[in-house]
Design a protein around this motif. Structure first.
Motif, mmCIF file in Angstrom:
data_model
loop_
_atom_site.group_PDB
_atom_site.id
_atom_site.type_symbol
_atom_site.label_atom_id
_atom_site.label_comp_id
_atom_site.label_asym_id
_atom_site.label_seq_id
_atom_site.Cartn_x
_atom_site.Cartn_y
_atom_site.Cartn_z
ATOM 1 N N SER A 64 -0.328 5.003 -0.410
ATOM 2 C CA SER A 64 -1.221 5.638 0.575
ATOM 3 C C SER A 64 -0.539 6.855 1.194
ATOM 4 C CB SER A 64 -1.565 4.646 1.679
ATOM 5 O OG SER A 64 -0.412 4.401 2.470
ATOM 6 N N MET A 84 -8.663 7.184 -2.239
ATOM 7 C CA MET A 84 -7.900 6.987 -1.009
ATOM 8 C C MET A 84 -6.427 7.365 -1.090
ATOM 9 S SD MET A 84 -9.544 3.622 0.830
ATOM 10 C CE MET A 84 -8.510 3.688 2.298
ATOM 11 N N THR A 85 -5.837 7.244 -2.268
ATOM 12 C CA THR A 85 -4.396 7.495 -2.336
ATOM 13 C C THR A 85 -4.062 8.853 -2.942
ATOM 14 O OG1 THR A 85 -4.240 6.353 -4.448
ATOM 15 C CG2 THR A 85 -3.850 5.039 -2.482
ATOM 16 N N ALA A 133 0.844 -1.199 0.000
ATOM 17 C CA ALA A 133 0.000 0.000 0.000
ATOM 18 C C ALA A 133 0.877 1.247 0.000
ATOM 19 C CB ALA A 133 -0.942 0.013 1.216
#
Lengths: 332, 332
Positions: free
Chosen positions: B158, B323-324, B155
């Motif tokens: 992020s 989200m990112t 991830a």
């Protein structure tokens, strides 16, 4: 060479996961090189790790064909010119090196792989000293060093499991014992084990949760993997550590990351070879010497049945059927 | 009380795994007790942990109905008689206590849950200081302290992942970044990240094995769980540690006990709350102060979009889709 220089050895021909390819071979008795010793084998046990090894499922493979077997007891029979502490005639507990094995009349190994037996320890008693007692010793030592309230073990009725029962009693560590058959419960009760849970009981997980919380058992050693390991990860208290040292079920286990992080849990592997490497040979030998003083008590090993190398197939079959009833050993 | 004493709060009515039960409530502005402070919220971000919390999937639940939201920045607005270090008018970064939340115009919290912002740090910058920067800080510090050759993160695109990229650069720790979309690769390249792997590539596992071996990357932090975590356990070098700090995939992962023991691997959870408890409040505040000096560089947080509390549904939806791409924040 005359026929007198031949020996019998249970030999791995090649690695086969489903059907071990073993054969009794007659081969020349090997001569030790400069830093090697030759052991005349007295007894060599079958361990769960041997069953994995001969199928090629162990952490490494030796170049086949090679004698099977990891550990033994025997008499030093010939030494290379560079050997310092071992002398011909000494009784030793020993493990096999990368290129030989112990299910044979003779084995070549190194000085580091031999522990001289102290006075009063018989060759029978010394035959299963390395693998099980030192693994139990190391894992229980860690539990104590890290200050856990109590310990849990699965496969508690195994030879190693019984050693853990006695060692924890000796060290004053409360222990929860997990087995999966009624007769194993009785077996453990007979040696004075307490807190016995049966993983095939419908209340198992609930009981495990309750008793591990009550005793603050935040350290577990597991030899089964699969659902058994998963239950430990899920049911043990906040901050618990689960140590995997075997995989008798041969199944993976599912881990929920949420449980790992919110409950601050840890899973790690234990392998005797890694441990010896980590602590160093000198420290290992020191600890092994201390552990050896418990050979007649904590680490007593019941020899259930002896087989000649010729009868290795029968011996392996018998062992698989009676794994928790004492050691099955090979001898000449 | 007059209408002036009312505030808006995004309130969790009850926990529901599939569909969060949130409502904007008008409620009385609370008065701090002896050891409490009241913060007039400036900004409060949405973090992945909030999404889990409002569905009841987090490590604990607060008694509903309760304001949602974990962290914020704001101005100390009222203090109880027992408060020593905080004064009305101070700018702080803060987290919510057990009985209140930050997605509201006002929040009651404790002194321990507030970090005064140092000169030059704006309330915008301080709004996302606790959760992501301190989690990144703690995990990277551990990697360094334990002396691993290199680190892996999943991830990686992020908000936290980008902080880890910059922090590892600052600390000189080689880093392998795992993402799952092409645009995330570009995103990371733009901030100077190296060693980027795409987990949806067919060669992913092979590449992961190769590069982690080459860089001796024996420490990984994972926020995804499921297959992503499983690949780490399987492909990383002997002796590796995998730290779970999230479960974005919401899937468990399968662990092979043989890999754990023969390859001497470790899996553990990381949760900021446990870490603060472990190191103690004094040490935490010391480290948080040091970390705050990186707020404009390593821990810079791009605010992607602001929503009013009234528009919380739209805000949550937007966050899930982006989200990112920077923080989505709530403010009055």
């Amino acid at each position: 060479m005359s026929e007198w220089d031949e020996m019998k050895a249970v030999t791995i021909l090649k690695y086969d996961e489903s059907e071990p390819q073993l054969e009794l071979r007659e081969k020349e008795i090997p001569t030790p090189k400069e830093n090697e010793v030759r052991i005349k084998i007295h007894l060599s046990p079958i361990n769960p790790s041997d069953l994995m090894f001969i199928r090629g499922l162990y952490g490494f493979k030796k170049k086949a064909p090679v004698s099977a077997g990891f550990e033994a007891s025997g008499i030093v029979d010939a030494v290379g010119s560079g050997i310092k502490t071992l002398k011909v005639g000494m009784s030793v507990s020993c493990v096999a090196p990368q290129n030989d094995g112990s299910w044979a009349e003779y084995m070549i190994t190194t000085e580091d792989n031999c522990l001289p037996l102290v006075d009063g320890v018989t060759l029978d008693e010394g035959s299963s000293f390395f693998v099980n007692p030192m693994t139990a010793w190391a894992m229980v030592s860690r539990c104590q060093k890290e200050g856990h309230g109590a310990m849990i073990q699965t496969a508690a009725a195994s030879a190693l499991g019984k050693m853990v029962v006695r060692l924890c009693k000796e060290k004053g560590i409360p222990l929860i014992n997990v087995v999966r058959k009624k007769e194993q419960e009785d077996n453990l009760l007979a040696i004075g084990a307490e807190n016995i849970l049966n993983s095939s009981s419908p209340n198992y997980q609930k009981d495990l949760y309750k008793i591990s919380k009550k005793l603050n058992a935040t350290y577990a050693i597991d030899a089964v993997a699969g659902e058994t390991a998963q239950s430990l990860v899920e049911c043990m208290p906040y901050g618990s550590k689960i140590v995997c040292y075997g995989a008798l079920s041969e199944k993976p286990f599912a881990v929920n990351a949420g449980i790992m992080l919110f409950q601050n849990k840890k899973i790690e592997g234990f392998w005797l070879s890694s441990w010896i490497y980590e602590i160093g040979l000198e420290e290992f030998q020191k600890q092994a010497k201390e552990a050896q003083t418990y050979l007649k008590t904590v680490f007593q090993t019941k020899i259930n049945k002896r087989f000649k190398f010729e009868d290795f197939k029968e011996g392996l079959e018998f062992y698989k059927q009676h794994m928790t009833e004492g050691k099955v050993v090979f001898g000449p």
